[in-house]
Design a protein around this motif. Structure first.
Motif, mmCIF file in Angstrom:
data_model
loop_
_atom_site.group_PDB
_atom_site.id
_atom_site.type_symbol
_atom_site.label_atom_id
_atom_site.label_comp_id
_atom_site.label_asym_id
_atom_site.label_seq_id
_atom_site.Cartn_x
_atom_site.Cartn_y
_atom_site.Cartn_z
ATOM 1 N N GLU A 174 1.155 -1.152 0.065
ATOM 2 C CA GLU A 174 0.165 -0.137 -0.025
ATOM 3 C C GLU A 174 0.935 1.609 -0.583
ATOM 4 O OE1 GLU A 174 -3.942 2.312 2.377
ATOM 5 O OE2 GLU A 174 -2.343 0.367 3.056
ATOM 6 N N LEU A 177 2.616 1.590 -3.287
ATOM 7 C CA LEU A 177 1.254 1.906 -4.620
ATOM 8 C C LEU A 177 1.301 3.695 -4.174
ATOM 9 C CD1 LEU A 177 -0.836 -1.363 -4.679
ATOM 10 C CD2 LEU A 177 0.778 -0.387 -6.606
ATOM 11 N N ARG A 178 0.653 4.329 -3.409
ATOM 12 C CA ARG A 178 0.360 5.332 -2.521
ATOM 13 C C ARG A 178 1.746 6.273 -2.683
ATOM 14 N NH1 ARG A 178 -0.519 4.973 2.236
ATOM 15 N NH2 ARG A 178 1.234 5.077 3.401
ATOM 16 N N GLU A 179 2.739 6.049 -2.997
ATOM 17 C CA GLU A 179 3.751 6.798 -3.432
ATOM 18 C C GLU A 179 4.260 7.086 -4.422
ATOM 19 O OE1 GLU A 179 6.802 6.097 -0.759
ATOM 20 O OE2 GLU A 179 6.505 6.966 1.095
ATOM 21 N N SER A 180 3.784 6.333 -5.574
ATOM 22 C CA SER A 180 3.979 5.420 -6.845
ATOM 23 C C SER A 180 3.375 7.128 -7.841
ATOM 24 C CB SER A 180 3.079 4.246 -7.725
ATOM 25 O OG SER A 180 3.631 4.134 -9.338
ATOM 26 N N SER A 181 4.635 7.809 -8.312
ATOM 27 C CA SER A 181 3.479 8.511 -9.530
ATOM 28 C C SER A 181 4.095 7.968 -10.871
ATOM 29 C CB SER A 181 4.832 9.996 -9.689
ATOM 30 O OG SER A 181 6.185 9.758 -9.842
ATOM 31 N N LYS A 185 1.217 1.557 -13.380
ATOM 32 C CA LYS A 185 1.568 0.582 -12.231
ATOM 33 C C LYS A 185 1.181 -0.806 -12.406
ATOM 34 C CE LYS A 185 0.443 4.524 -9.403
ATOM 35 N NZ LYS A 185 -0.451 4.798 -7.985
ATOM 36 N N LEU A 212 -6.779 -3.095 -2.581
ATOM 37 C CA LEU A 212 -5.377 -2.345 -2.365
ATOM 38 C C LEU A 212 -5.051 -1.608 -4.250
ATOM 39 C CD1 LEU A 212 -3.172 -2.979 -0.421
ATOM 40 C CD2 LEU A 212 -4.428 -1.617 -0.059
ATOM 41 N N THR A 215 -8.015 0.265 -5.510
ATOM 42 C CA THR A 215 -8.024 2.144 -4.451
ATOM 43 C C THR A 215 -6.360 2.934 -4.920
ATOM 44 O OG1 THR A 215 -8.413 1.442 -2.684
ATOM 45 C CG2 THR A 215 -7.163 2.763 -2.002
ATOM 46 N N TYR A 216 -5.464 2.111 -5.498
ATOM 47 C CA TYR A 216 -4.293 3.127 -6.207
ATOM 48 C C TYR A 216 -4.294 2.763 -7.643
ATOM 49 C CZ TYR A 216 -3.605 3.645 -1.072
ATOM 50 O OH TYR A 216 -4.104 3.712 0.133
ATOM 51 N N ASN A 217 -5.225 2.446 -8.348
ATOM 52 C CA ASN A 217 -5.059 2.783 -9.435
ATOM 53 C C ASN A 217 -4.236 1.888 -10.597
ATOM 54 O OD1 ASN A 217 -7.561 4.613 -9.854
ATOM 55 N ND2 ASN A 217 -6.155 5.759 -9.124
#
Length: 307
Positions: A174, A177-181, A185, A212, A215-217
């Motif tokens: 999580e 994934l949240r920090e990925s730009s 993905k 997850l 949520t984080y596409n």
């Protein structure tokens, strides 16, 4: 270098300078930056469930991988796991490494970095801002594998309890994934989230991992485990489920009739998959043992900024 993990994940040759797992515990994992092409594109092959000393058409699949790899100018290869049958390797000098890997995937186009799914911990490979690939160990999520109920012995040394171990895996995934730009993905595990093959859907992954991914596409979840080629679309999100576990022995006719929602493609023979990415488009192609195209799929994204 040779990388030692547990059953069927035993060794995979990676041109990397860091140790992924060692002795009775796990080493610290880190991001690895993979170069992309000058035009901002990237391509790679995906193969799983392959290590059978060239038998069950493994050599024939490898030949076609070499041909497609040369045509696409691939940057690397992803293995979705179960690399050496039946029980991995006995050590660094096990001849099966040469017999099932080095002497099989000999094409010049395949002499690139090989990355393997289902390592004991997930770790991302950062590929500039174009794509980020996250590997997650799916085995402990399935109780019968953690408790060795299927007739195979898994090495769980260093993992005292399944519940906190999987909770930490999800937490790490999580955060990453949240920090990925990244523009794209991709999450890679060994076991399928969606499948009509022998093992079918993995309910534990549907319940715990899939939320997850939505949520984080996440764009793609790729796996092996079922010895077939498959493509499912999700009805509630853009995520695509892609099975490439047909690197050697295939399970002809072993098909489940239930839960076909979102099924785009299924093939119960040997083959592999290619992935092409650029800033605006992703292309997925499945090939059979003769190199013939079985299924194509593509999607586009809007360009909001330069990469």
């Amino acid at each position: 270098m040779a990388v030692l993990c547990r059953r069927n994940m035993a060794y995979l040759y990676l041109v990397l300078s860091f140790l992924l797992c060692s002795g009775f515990g796990f080493a610290e994992l880190e991001k690895f930056e993979q170069s992309i092409n000058g035009d901002g594109s990237l391509s790679f092959l995906v193969i799983g469930d392959w290590g059978r000393r060239g038998e069950f058409n493994q050599s024939e699949v490898a030949l076609q991988m070499g041909s497609v790899g040369e045509k696409l100018g691939i940057n690397f290869v992803v293995s979705t796991g179960d690399n050496f049958y039946d029980d991995g390797l006995s050590g660094e000098d096990d001849p099966a490494f040469e017999e099932s890997f080095s002497k099989i995937y000999t094409a010049q186009s395949l002499q690139k970095q090989w990355y393997s799914g289902n390592f004991p911990l997930h770790y991302p490979y950062l590929i500039t801002k174009l794509a980020e690939i996250f590997f997650i160990d799916t085995t402990p999520f399935v109780k019968m594998y953690f408790t060795n109920e299927e007739g195979h012995t898994y090495d769980w040394r260093g993992v005292k309890s399944r519940k906190p171990y999987t909770a930490n895996l999800l937490k790490d995934l999580e955060v990453a994934l949240r920090e990925s730009s990244a523009k794209w993905k991709i999450v890679i595990g060994h076991h399928a989230i969606r499948s009509i093959g022998h093992h079918g859907d993995t309910e534990e992954l549907i319940n715990r991992v899939l939320p997850l991914l939505k949520t984080y596409n996440v764009d793609f979840y790729m796996n092996g485990h079922d010895h077939c080629l498959e493509h499912f679309s999700d009805k509630e999100s853009p995520i695509q489920f892609l099975t490439s576990g047909a690197g050697s022995k295939a399970w002809r006719g072993d098909v489940k009739e239930k839960n076909r929602d979102g099924l785009q493609f299924f093939y119960d023979g040997q083959g592999f998959m290619s992935v092409e990415l650029n800033r605006s488009e992703a292309k997925i192609v499945f090939y059979d043992v003769f190199g013939e195209v079985l299924h194509k799929w593509s999607t586009k994204k809007e360009l909001h900024s330069s990469i």
